[in-house]
Design a protein around this motif. Structure first.
Motif, PDB file in Angstrom:
ATOM      1  N   ALA A 195      -8.844 -82.022  68.596  1.00 33.39           N
ATOM      2  CA  ALA A 195      -9.947 -83.148  68.710  1.00 33.39           C
ATOM      3  C   ALA A 195     -11.003 -82.729  67.696  1.00 33.39           C
ATOM      4  N   ALA A 196     -11.214 -81.550  67.479  1.00 37.53           N
ATOM      5  CA  ALA A 196     -12.369 -81.144  66.596  1.00 37.53           C
ATOM      6  C   ALA A 196     -12.425 -81.510  65.249  1.00 37.53           C
ATOM      7  N   PHE A 197     -10.990 -81.471  64.857  1.00 36.81           N
ATOM      8  CA  PHE A 197     -10.614 -81.887  63.437  1.00 36.81           C
ATOM      9  C   PHE A 197      -9.833 -82.996  63.264  1.00 36.81           C
ATOM     10  N   GLY A 198      -9.747 -84.018  64.320  1.00 35.80           N
ATOM     11  CA  GLY A 198      -9.291 -85.373  64.354  1.00 35.80           C
ATOM     12  C   GLY A 198      -7.755 -85.298  63.830  1.00 35.80           C
ATOM     13  N   ARG A 199      -6.977 -84.348  64.458  1.00 34.22           N
ATOM     14  CA  ARG A 199      -5.589 -84.115  63.982  1.00 34.22           C
ATOM     15  C   ARG A 199      -4.725 -84.438  65.384  1.00 34.22           C
ATOM     16  N   HIS A 200      -3.653 -84.779  65.132  1.00 28.55           N
ATOM     17  CA  HIS A 200      -2.576 -84.925  66.359  1.00 28.55           C
ATOM     18  C   HIS A 200      -1.572 -83.980  66.076  1.00 28.55           C
ATOM     19  N   SER A 201      -1.395 -82.688  66.349  1.00 27.05           N
ATOM     20  CA  SER A 201      -0.386 -81.825  65.900  1.00 27.05           C
ATOM     21  C   SER A 201       0.559 -81.890  66.884  1.00 27.05           C
ATOM     22  N   ALA A 202       1.928 -81.462  66.756  1.00 27.90           N
ATOM     23  CA  ALA A 202       2.979 -81.452  67.523  1.00 27.90           C
ATOM     24  C   ALA A 202       2.932 -80.301  68.726  1.00 27.90           C
ATOM     25  N   PRO A 203       3.002 -80.614  69.933  1.00 30.50           N
ATOM     26  CA  PRO A 203       2.847 -79.435  70.644  1.00 30.50           C
ATOM     27  C   PRO A 203       4.088 -78.607  70.732  1.00 30.50           C
ATOM     28  N   VAL A 204       3.611 -77.119  71.269  1.00 30.14           N
ATOM     29  CA  VAL A 204       4.604 -76.034  71.185  1.00 30.14           C
ATOM     30  C   VAL A 204       4.816 -75.685  72.386  1.00 30.14           C
ATOM     31  N   SER A 205       6.154 -75.250  72.418  1.00 27.68           N
ATOM     32  CA  SER A 205       6.737 -74.820  73.672  1.00 27.68           C
ATOM     33  C   SER A 205       5.631 -73.734  74.295  1.00 27.68           C
ATOM     34  N   ASP A 206       5.706 -73.575  75.808  1.00 23.40           N
ATOM     35  CA  ASP A 206       4.634 -72.760  76.567  1.00 23.40           C
ATOM     36  C   ASP A 206       5.051 -71.292  76.077  1.00 23.40           C
ATOM     37  N   VAL A 207       6.497 -71.194  75.898  1.00 23.16           N
ATOM     38  CA  VAL A 207       7.108 -69.749  75.867  1.00 23.16           C
ATOM     39  C   VAL A 207       6.498 -68.959  74.912  1.00 23.16           C
ATOM     40  N   ARG A 208       6.026 -69.789  73.685  1.00 22.51           N
ATOM     41  CA  ARG A 208       5.371 -68.939  72.538  1.00 22.51           C
ATOM     42  C   ARG A 208       4.226 -68.009  72.982  1.00 22.51           C
ATOM     43  N   ALA A 209       3.462 -68.660  73.866  1.00 23.77           N
ATOM     44  CA  ALA A 209       2.225 -67.929  74.472  1.00 23.77           C
ATOM     45  C   ALA A 209       2.511 -66.337  74.824  1.00 23.77           C
ATOM     46  N   VAL A 210       3.817 -66.325  75.321  1.00 28.20           N
ATOM     47  CA  VAL A 210       4.014 -64.968  75.970  1.00 28.20           C
ATOM     48  C   VAL A 210       5.112 -64.391  75.461  1.00 28.20           C
ATOM     49  N   GLN A 211       5.962 -65.113  74.434  1.00 31.04           N
ATOM     50  CA  GLN A 211       7.173 -64.495  74.042  1.00 31.04           C
ATOM     51  C   GLN A 211       7.006 -63.180  73.328  1.00 31.04           C
ATOM     52  N   ARG A 212       6.272 -62.732  72.197  1.00 27.62           N
ATOM     53  CA  ARG A 212       5.982 -61.657  71.609  1.00 27.62           C
ATOM     54  C   ARG A 212       5.732 -60.746  72.554  1.00 27.62           C
ATOM     55  N   ALA A 213       4.728 -60.776  73.559  1.00 25.99           N
ATOM     56  CA  ALA A 213       4.447 -59.676  74.187  1.00 25.99           C
ATOM     57  C   ALA A 213       5.155 -59.303  75.538  1.00 25.99           C
ATOM     58  N   GLY A 214       5.747 -60.478  75.864  1.00 25.19           N
ATOM     59  CA  GLY A 214       6.800 -60.295  77.017  1.00 25.19           C
ATOM     60  C   GLY A 214       8.016 -59.476  76.565  1.00 25.19           C
ATOM     61  N   SER A 215       8.194 -59.971  75.151  1.00 27.61           N
ATOM     62  CA  SER A 215       9.694 -59.034  74.776  1.00 27.61           C
ATOM     63  C   SER A 215       9.315 -57.849  74.242  1.00 27.61           C
ATOM     64  N   ALA A 216       8.045 -57.457  74.091  1.00 25.27           N
ATOM     65  CA  ALA A 216       7.685 -56.181  73.727  1.00 25.27           C
ATOM     66  C   ALA A 216       7.858 -55.428  75.256  1.00 25.27           C
ATOM     67  N   LEU A 217       7.231 -56.041  76.237  1.00 25.59           N
ATOM     68  CA  LEU A 217       7.283 -55.283  77.649  1.00 25.59           C
ATOM     69  C   LEU A 217       8.692 -55.171  78.132  1.00 25.59           C
ATOM     70  N   LEU A 218       9.602 -56.005  77.803  1.00 26.13           N
ATOM     71  CA  LEU A 218      11.030 -55.895  78.142  1.00 26.13           C
ATOM     72  C   LEU A 218      11.775 -54.512  77.433  1.00 26.13           C
ATOM     73  N   LEU A 219      11.240 -54.378  76.356  1.00 24.80           N
ATOM     74  CA  LEU A 219      11.640 -53.055  75.458  1.00 24.80           C
ATOM     75  C   LEU A 219      11.203 -51.858  76.318  1.00 24.80           C
ATOM     76  N   HIS A 220       9.797 -52.134  76.679  1.00 24.43           N
ATOM     77  CA  HIS A 220       8.972 -50.853  77.106  1.00 24.43           C
ATOM     78  C   HIS A 220       9.841 -50.479  78.569  1.00 24.43           C
ATOM     79  N   LEU A 221      10.324 -51.658  79.418  1.00 28.87           N
ATOM     80  CA  LEU A 221      11.002 -51.412  80.575  1.00 28.87           C
ATOM     81  C   LEU A 221      12.386 -50.625  80.358  1.00 28.87           C
ATOM     82  N   ALA A 222      13.162 -51.207  79.012  1.00 30.76           N
ATOM     83  CA  ALA A 222      14.380 -50.627  78.716  1.00 30.76           C
ATOM     84  C   ALA A 222      14.381 -48.941  78.665  1.00 30.76           C
TER      85      ALA A 222
END
Length: 496
Positions: free
Chosen positions: A241-268
């Protein structure tokens, strides 16, 4: 069953970490002493608006990588910065992040990151936005207010800090489970400009830089707000909105994928530790050596007493890392008091065998790797730099003493009783630390890192139970547990 589940977690976590970088291009640089990571969409063409992302106290740019994953895929060029005293930066953060000297140092680091991002080929230097969390939120608010060229700012958990009217297009985000000061701070900053404003509604016009919006993200606390899909959606939409753009939406999983995958490695690592320890140390013999047991009731009282005694003296311990000295002192004193209460040096066993020493060394190394590698990939800079390297020694000494004291109280008891005593000792330690922070005996920063401490104590408890089940020497359990508690403290606490 634990090994099977652990292997599944390792595979899923490993694939998730590798897939998190799909379609992105990263480049790490150090500019005038400030570590900066530039993230762009692979194969991007044309001029892209830029966003500088600043982390909070005790974190690093790696904790904020989820925003780079989201924004870069929406067509933005992103700069993740390690502020002074954090991550890969070896520069001191004055005053534990408080005061004019700290503000000046942080403002300079943000300025270096903005200048670096503007110089990247293909970045539209006329459209620059800022994202900051906690300490970083205060820094980007100050910077955005002082630099009208910044088109939009997203401040996450900025607390009670006022937002100057000169800051353009400010989105204020806080978690619904955060301390009231963070939630109230976001709403009050909105009310300062729009007294009738309410969370979830946008006021002003992004085209002239007057837009303001406050969002309370339900069900998340101070760190969880960084990984909420709503936080990421709000952030992307705000910059669009601030920059007058209409970018493509990104899957919600991207918000947690990296950290969530790291937590799975910790759990392993947690789930497979027992099997690995058993393979290295061998099966326990049928003959259990006689050990004088500390009565259960006395062991529980001793654990609570040890934690209480450690609180008044923890402040005398000092290291060049925020709260790391008091924490190391707390654990060390609590461990010594527990050992004195147990009054049984025989629990240490006899002369260690060469195989046991070698196995313990491997388990220590494995513990470091099982924390450091997933953390480095997913949520924290886990490689010690600067004074963090040598401070590992006194911190590990304190935490190992604590683990040894707990083992002294658990010695000779059956498996379930020992687990109960250990859990009570960890709960007493955490409660004492929280009480110390509330009464001012230690920095309130301990309240914010208490989830990390609680998680580490739980992890250490699982490892200790596994080693106890194969009757590993108490000193080996103390070394493994000591380094597990010490390494995260040494690499995450700010250099001060």
């Amino acid at each position: 069953m634990a090994v099977v589940v652990g292997v599944v977690c390792a595979v899923v976590g490993g694939v998730g970490v590798l897939a998190a970088d799909a379609g992105l291009r990263r480049r790490a640089v150090v500019v005038d002493g400030v570590p900066v990571e530039i993230v762009r969409q692979a194969g991007a063409s044309g001029r892209a608006p830029g966003v500088v992302v600043a982390h909070g106290l005790g974190a690093s740019g790696r904790l904020m990588r989820g925003f780079a994953d989201t924004l870069a895929r929406r067509g933005y060029a992103v700069a993740l910065v390690d502020l002074a005293g954090h991550g890969a930066s070896t520069r001191r953060l004055p005053g534990n992040g408080d005061g004019p000297a700290a503000d000046a140092r942080l403002d300079r680091d943000v300025d270096v990151a903005v200048t670096c991002l503007r110089a990247v080929p293909g970045v539209d230097g006329e459209h620059i936005g800022l994202v900051g969390h906690s300490l970083g939120a205060a820094a980007v608010i100050r910077y955005g207010a002082a630099h009208p060229s910044v088109g939009a700012t997203v401040a996450i958990s900025q607390g009670s800090m006022a937002v100057p009217a000169s800051a353009r297009n400010v989105l204020l985000v806080a978690g619904g489970l955060e301390f009231p000061a963070y939630r109230d701070g976001a709403v009050q900053a909105l009310h300062a400009v729009h007294p009738e404003g309410r969370p979830g509604a946008t006021y002003g016009d992004p085209r002239d830089g007057t837009a303001r919006r406050a969002v309370i993200v339900g069900g998340v606390e101070h760190v969880g707000v960084l990984f909420s899909p709503r936080t990421h959606r709000e952030t992307g939409a705000w910059f669009d909105a601030a920059f007058g753009r209409h970018s493509a939406p990104v899957s919600d999983v991207r918000a947690v994928q990296r950290a969530g995958s790291a937590l799975l490695l910790h759990l392993a690592a947690v789930l497979t530790f027992g099997a690995i320890a058993s393979a290295l140390l061998g099966r326990p013999s049928d003959a259990r050596e006689a050990r004088r047991r500390v009565p259960v009731r006395f062991a529980l009282l001793a654990a609570a007493f040890a934690a209480g005694v450690a609180v008044p003296v923890m402040g005398v311990f000092r290291l060049p890392l925020a709260v790391a000295g008091p924490l190391a002192g707390f654990f060390g004193v609590a461990g010594v008091v527990a050992l004195v209460c147990a009054r049984d040096p025989g629990f240490l066993g006899g002369r260690p065998r060469a195989r046991t020493v070698a196995a313990a060394a491997v388990l220590v190394a494995l513990t470091v790797v099982s924390f450091a590698v997933p953390a480095q990939l997913g949520w924290a800079h886990a490689v010690p730099v600067g004074p963090r390297v040598w401070t590992l020694v006194p911190i590990t000494a304190g935490t190992a003493l604590y683990c040894l004291g707990v083992e002294a109280l658990c010695a000779g008891h059956d498996r379930l009783t020992a687990i109960g005593v250990h859990a009570w000792a960890a709960t007493s330690a955490l409660a004492a630390l929280l009480a110390a922070a509330l009464v001012g005996a230690v920095s309130p920063f301990v309240l914010l890192v208490s989830p990390l401490i609680a998680g580490l104590l739980a992890w250490q408890g699982v490892q200790a139970a596994a080693l106890r089940s194969i009757r590993a020497p108490a000193w080996a359990t103390a070394l493994v547990g000591g380094v597990l508690l010490a390494w995260p403290l040494a690499v995450t606490m700010p250099i001060t």
